[in-house]
Design a protein around this motif. Structure first.
Motif, PDB file in Angstrom:
ATOM      1  N   PRO A  62       7.526  15.655  -3.864  1.00 24.70           N
ATOM      2  CA  PRO A  62       7.258  14.850  -5.051  1.00 24.70           C
ATOM      3  C   PRO A  62       8.237  13.681  -5.145  1.00 24.70           C
ATOM      4  O   PRO A  62       9.321  13.692  -4.540  1.00 24.70           O
ATOM      5  CB  PRO A  62       7.511  15.849  -6.169  1.00 24.70           C
ATOM      6  CG  PRO A  62       8.676  16.645  -5.647  1.00 24.70           C
ATOM      7  CD  PRO A  62       8.555  16.668  -4.148  1.00 24.70           C
ATOM      8  N   PHE A  63       7.865  12.710  -5.929  1.00 25.77           N
ATOM      9  CA  PHE A  63       8.801  11.661  -6.328  1.00 25.77           C
ATOM     10  C   PHE A  63       8.913  11.751  -7.839  1.00 25.77           C
ATOM     11  O   PHE A  63       7.899  11.721  -8.545  1.00 25.77           O
ATOM     12  CB  PHE A  63       8.292  10.282  -5.899  1.00 25.77           C
ATOM     13  CG  PHE A  63       9.337   9.210  -6.017  1.00 25.77           C
ATOM     14  CD1 PHE A  63      10.233   8.988  -4.982  1.00 25.77           C
ATOM     15  CD2 PHE A  63       9.452   8.446  -7.162  1.00 25.77           C
ATOM     16  CE1 PHE A  63      11.217   8.006  -5.081  1.00 25.77           C
ATOM     17  CE2 PHE A  63      10.429   7.467  -7.278  1.00 25.77           C
ATOM     18  CZ  PHE A  63      11.317   7.242  -6.231  1.00 25.77           C
ATOM     19  N   ASP A  76      17.098   0.963  -8.951  1.00 23.71           N
ATOM     20  CA  ASP A  76      17.527   2.000  -8.006  1.00 23.71           C
ATOM     21  C   ASP A  76      16.368   2.934  -7.661  1.00 23.71           C
ATOM     22  O   ASP A  76      16.253   3.405  -6.526  1.00 23.71           O
ATOM     23  CB  ASP A  76      18.696   2.793  -8.596  1.00 23.71           C
ATOM     24  CG  ASP A  76      19.341   3.714  -7.584  1.00 23.71           C
ATOM     25  OD1 ASP A  76      19.773   3.232  -6.516  1.00 23.71           O
ATOM     26  OD2 ASP A  76      19.361   4.942  -7.829  1.00 23.71           O
ATOM     27  N   ASN A  77      15.494   3.191  -8.625  1.00 25.37           N
ATOM     28  CA  ASN A  77      14.322   4.024  -8.344  1.00 25.37           C
ATOM     29  C   ASN A  77      13.412   3.372  -7.308  1.00 25.37           C
ATOM     30  O   ASN A  77      12.862   4.050  -6.429  1.00 25.37           O
ATOM     31  CB  ASN A  77      13.527   4.287  -9.634  1.00 25.37           C
ATOM     32  CG  ASN A  77      14.242   5.252 -10.565  1.00 25.37           C
ATOM     33  OD1 ASN A  77      15.199   5.919 -10.158  1.00 25.37           O
ATOM     34  ND2 ASN A  77      13.793   5.334 -11.805  1.00 25.37           N
ATOM     35  N   ALA A  81      12.240   4.715  -3.749  1.00 23.49           N
ATOM     36  CA  ALA A  81      10.829   4.733  -3.381  1.00 23.49           C
ATOM     37  C   ALA A  81      10.588   4.023  -2.062  1.00 23.49           C
ATOM     38  O   ALA A  81       9.782   4.487  -1.232  1.00 23.49           O
ATOM     39  CB  ALA A  81      10.005   4.085  -4.489  1.00 23.49           C
ATOM     40  N   GLU A  82      11.273   2.921  -1.843  1.00 21.17           N
ATOM     41  CA  GLU A  82      11.110   2.182  -0.577  1.00 21.17           C
ATOM     42  C   GLU A  82      11.442   3.079   0.610  1.00 21.17           C
ATOM     43  O   GLU A  82      10.722   3.098   1.632  1.00 21.17           O
ATOM     44  CB  GLU A  82      12.028   0.952  -0.563  1.00 21.17           C
ATOM     45  CG  GLU A  82      11.930   0.097   0.688  1.00 21.17           C
ATOM     46  CD  GLU A  82      10.808  -0.919   0.607  1.00 21.17           C
ATOM     47  OE1 GLU A  82      10.080  -1.058   1.617  1.00 21.17           O
ATOM     48  OE2 GLU A  82      10.639  -1.545  -0.439  1.00 21.17           O
ATOM     49  N   ASP A 122       2.606  -1.887  -6.569  1.00 23.39           N
ATOM     50  CA  ASP A 122       2.685  -3.158  -5.847  1.00 23.39           C
ATOM     51  C   ASP A 122       3.586  -3.045  -4.626  1.00 23.39           C
ATOM     52  O   ASP A 122       3.319  -3.648  -3.576  1.00 23.39           O
ATOM     53  CB  ASP A 122       3.207  -4.260  -6.774  1.00 23.39           C
ATOM     54  CG  ASP A 122       2.204  -4.628  -7.865  1.00 23.39           C
ATOM     55  OD1 ASP A 122       1.008  -4.309  -7.696  1.00 23.39           O
ATOM     56  OD2 ASP A 122       2.631  -5.215  -8.881  1.00 23.39           O
ATOM     57  N   LEU A 123       4.658  -2.272  -4.741  1.00 22.98           N
ATOM     58  CA  LEU A 123       5.556  -2.058  -3.611  1.00 22.98           C
ATOM     59  C   LEU A 123       4.851  -1.300  -2.497  1.00 22.98           C
ATOM     60  O   LEU A 123       5.069  -1.553  -1.308  1.00 22.98           O
ATOM     61  CB  LEU A 123       6.790  -1.280  -4.087  1.00 22.98           C
ATOM     62  CG  LEU A 123       7.878  -0.994  -3.048  1.00 22.98           C
ATOM     63  CD1 LEU A 123       8.557  -2.300  -2.607  1.00 22.98           C
ATOM     64  CD2 LEU A 123       8.906  -0.016  -3.605  1.00 22.98           C
ATOM     65  N   ALA A 124       3.974  -0.364  -2.870  1.00 20.74           N
ATOM     66  CA  ALA A 124       3.300   0.478  -1.881  1.00 20.74           C
ATOM     67  C   ALA A 124       2.075  -0.186  -1.262  1.00 20.74           C
ATOM     68  O   ALA A 124       1.676   0.158  -0.139  1.00 20.74           O
ATOM     69  CB  ALA A 124       2.880   1.794  -2.543  1.00 20.74           C
ATOM     70  N   ALA A 125       1.472  -1.121  -1.983  1.00 16.02           N
ATOM     71  CA  ALA A 125       0.190  -1.685  -1.546  1.00 16.02           C
ATOM     72  C   ALA A 125       0.227  -2.317  -0.153  1.00 16.02           C
ATOM     73  O   ALA A 125      -0.689  -2.073   0.650  1.00 16.02           O
ATOM     74  CB  ALA A 125      -0.308  -2.685  -2.585  1.00 16.02           C
ATOM     75  N   PRO A 126       1.247  -3.130   0.199  1.00 16.10           N
ATOM     76  CA  PRO A 126       1.242  -3.741   1.544  1.00 16.10           C
ATOM     77  C   PRO A 126       1.274  -2.702   2.673  1.00 16.10           C
ATOM     78  O   PRO A 126       0.859  -3.015   3.799  1.00 16.10           O
ATOM     79  CB  PRO A 126       2.513  -4.589   1.547  1.00 16.10           C
ATOM     80  CG  PRO A 126       2.803  -4.860   0.112  1.00 16.10           C
ATOM     81  CD  PRO A 126       2.374  -3.631  -0.608  1.00 16.10           C
TER      82      PRO A 126
END
Length: 595
Positions: A62-63, A76-77, A81-82, A122-126
């Motif tokens: 999980p996140f 920082d989260n 996540a990155e 948005d960070l995950a989409a690419p």
């Protein structure tokens, strides 16, 4: 139906878990972050292993504690996540589970939470990664699946959806009907777990007491029906946190878990009137065909049955087994397991269609049992329960069944005439839930009642499984954690237990040593309503007694031989119980007394 299971459900290391999941027939897995961190294998090696095993990595989880935080914490989260998104690319999975924030350093502001969820999406989409947002039952501000769905809508990102978890919804008493108002394409994942009805804080309930479908009190068939009607098309996945399952054999537990999903899909389809994902129709048992006792020292069992008044019906013409009967009750003694103490090892049930019953059992993951059958002998289809107990089905009437294969027995029936009243099966603590699921899914028995019985080695839990008409009753007993499995027994119901006890005593049967205190307590409990002459006879013959407004129950026990014994019962009126009030005394009396 695609099936999946979270690796957190199982014991062992990640590689062991993946092999067990594949062997059980799962299509995919949810990989728990903690399992991957503890593994020596790289994400690439885990991905390659899953490919070889035919397992799809459905989700990474999980996140936690992402949304509803201040800007510094959120930055920082996103950094955390990155790093996880990079791991997911190496694993080859495209779905990340994000649980609602359960920390105290959060605010109840939907606009903030939605904006931060959108930023993660948005960070995950690419990378082509989707985010499934789940409302934890103990979330600080988001603990309802409907609230989580509103946040997903407010964030408005195509790669952001919701994850529905039956435990988080049903444990809080939320109405699952609202699931049908969610866009099915935005339900990115479904997690399933059952649970017993308990009164405790929801976090402890979740972390220690979840069960596989069919073992608890939740209406999972209704729940799943709502999800499917919403248009969900993803896998049915299990997420079960349970202290027992995380200690038991990983291969056996994975098979147990897979059976629960098959059962759930079938029951859901049946309730909804769907034809897809259906098994053979359940074959309700019409009666007990036989009970088998196998092992060494069977001559001692012979002697007990003879003293009880059973009739010897002969030996099988081609197998080292012999048959005893008492009216319609039949016990088979099997000499083929000479290295073991006598034990109750098999049950035969009469059904309308034996082949259909066996086909359904195999579809539920029960392995077939093979016994050599010669020309002219009836072949009974059979499967093995997870603990090895064999179950046989017979759809022939007695005059055309296997009974005629026994020869050399007594021509005239002896004194005991009865039927099998119930079959009592004892299990160790780690096998109990699995046994209940097998009885409900494979044997089509339903749960009747649960009793907690104090005994000399701890509290014994008894769960009664039965057919609706009561012709088959199987109390399943759970031993205390540090105790061995309780001895198993078969109970024979007759018309006059007192007469049966007198005849058995005259034939030399050793009575159970029931303390006088028990009979003094009967007198105190029932007073003058219990006939003093009857009480004296109960005391003299070592019988147990119970009564409720519907009737009376008289019963006595043979000595234990190995791991099995026989009970003789008489039900008067409409009494439908099992003498639970007397069980602690019986357990104490059966325990070997110190020298």
């Amino acid at each position: 139906m695609r099936t999946s299971i979270a690796t957190v459900c199982l014991s062992g290391g990640l590689v062991e878990k993946l092999h067990a999941c594949a062997e059980a027939g799962f299509d995919g897995v949810e990989i728990m972050d903690a399992d991957l961190i503890a593994a020596h294998e790289s994400p690439e090696e885990i991905r390659a292993l899953c490919d070889r095993l035919g397992l799809r990595i459905e989700m990474f989880q999980p996140f936690r504690d992402l949304e509803g935080v201040d800007d510094v914490t959120f930055a920082d989260n996103l950094r955390r996540a990155e790093a996880k998104l990079e791991v997911m690319e190496r694993l080859g999975t495209d779905l990340l589970l994000v649980c609602s924030n359960a920390g105290t350093a959060t605010v109840g502001d939907d606009a903030v939470a939605a904006r931060q969820l959108a930023a993660l999406a948005d960070l995950a989409a690419p990378r082509g990664i989707r985010i499934a947002y789940e409302a934890l039952a103990w979330g600080r501000y988001v603990s309802d699946y409907r609230h989580a769905w509103r946040l997903v809508q407010l964030a408005d990102r195509p790669n952001l959806g919701t994850c529905l978890d039956s435990f988080h919804i049903l444990s809080r008493g939320h109405d699952p009907a609202g699931i049908e108002e969610i866009d099915g394409d935005r339900i990115f994942f479904l997690q399933l777990a059952d649970a017993p009805a308990l009164r405790m804080d929801v976090l402890s309930w979740s972390r220690h007491h979840r069960l596989f479908p069919g073992e608890g009190a939740f209406d999972l068939t209704g729940f799943l029906g709502h999800v499917l009607r919403a248009g969900y098309g993803g896998p049915l996945s299990l997420e079960v946190f349970n202290d027992t399952f995380r200690q038991t054999d990983v291969v056996r537990t994975a098979a147990h878990a897979r059976r629960s999903l098959t059962w759930l899909a079938d029951r859901t389809a049946a309730r909804a009137g769907w034809t897809a994902d259906r098994l053979e129709e359940p074959q309700p048992a019409r009666g007990v065909d036989f009970v088998e006792i196998a092992g060494a020292r069977l001559d001692e069992v012979d002697r007990v049955l003879d003293q009880l008044g059973f009739t010897f019906r002969g030996r099988h013409r081609s197998k080292p087994v012999r048959l005893w009967s008492a009216g319609e009750a039949r016990l088979i003694l099997n000499e083929q397991r000479q290295e073991e103490a006598p034990a109750l090892t098999a049950i035969g049930l009469t059904v309308d269609d034996a082949a259909a019953a066996a086909s359904r059992a195999r579809a539920l993951g029960a392995p077939s049992v093979f016994r050599r059958t010669y020309s002219g002998e009836q072949e009974l289809p059979a499967v093995a329960a997870p603990d090895g107990t064999e179950v046989y089905w017979n759809d022939r009437p007695d005059d055309r069944s296997w009974i005629g294969e026994f020869v050399g027995g007594e021509e005239v029936a002896r004194s005991l005439d009865g039927v099998v009243d119930h079959i009592n099966l004892g299990y160790r603590w780690q096998d109990f839930d699995e046994a209940v699921l097998f009885a409900s899914s494979v044997l089509s028995l339903t749960t009747e009642s649960t009793e907690d019985v104090p005994g000399p080695v701890g509290l014994l839990r008894s769960q009664v499984m039965r057919t609706a008409d009561g012709v088959v009753r199987v109390p399943i007993n759970l031993a205390p954690a540090a105790a061995p499995a309780p001895a198993r027994h078969v109970a024979i119901r007759c018309d006059d237990a007192l007469a049966a006890a007198r005849r058995a005593r005259a034939a030399g049967l050793e009575s159970l040593a029931v303390p006088d205190n028990y009979y003094d307590d009967l007198r105190a409990r029932f007073g003058s309503s219990l006939d003093p002459a009857l009480l004296d006879e109960l005391r003299e013959l070592g019988l147990f007694y119970d009564r409720d407004p519907s009737g009376e129950f008289l019963h006595f026990y043979s000595p234990i031989v190995g791991g099995v014994f026989v009970e003789i019962v008489e039900r008067r009126g409409a009494y439908d119980g099992y003498g639970a009030a007397s069980a602690p005394v019986r357990l104490a009396a059966q325990r070997p007394r110190p020298a």
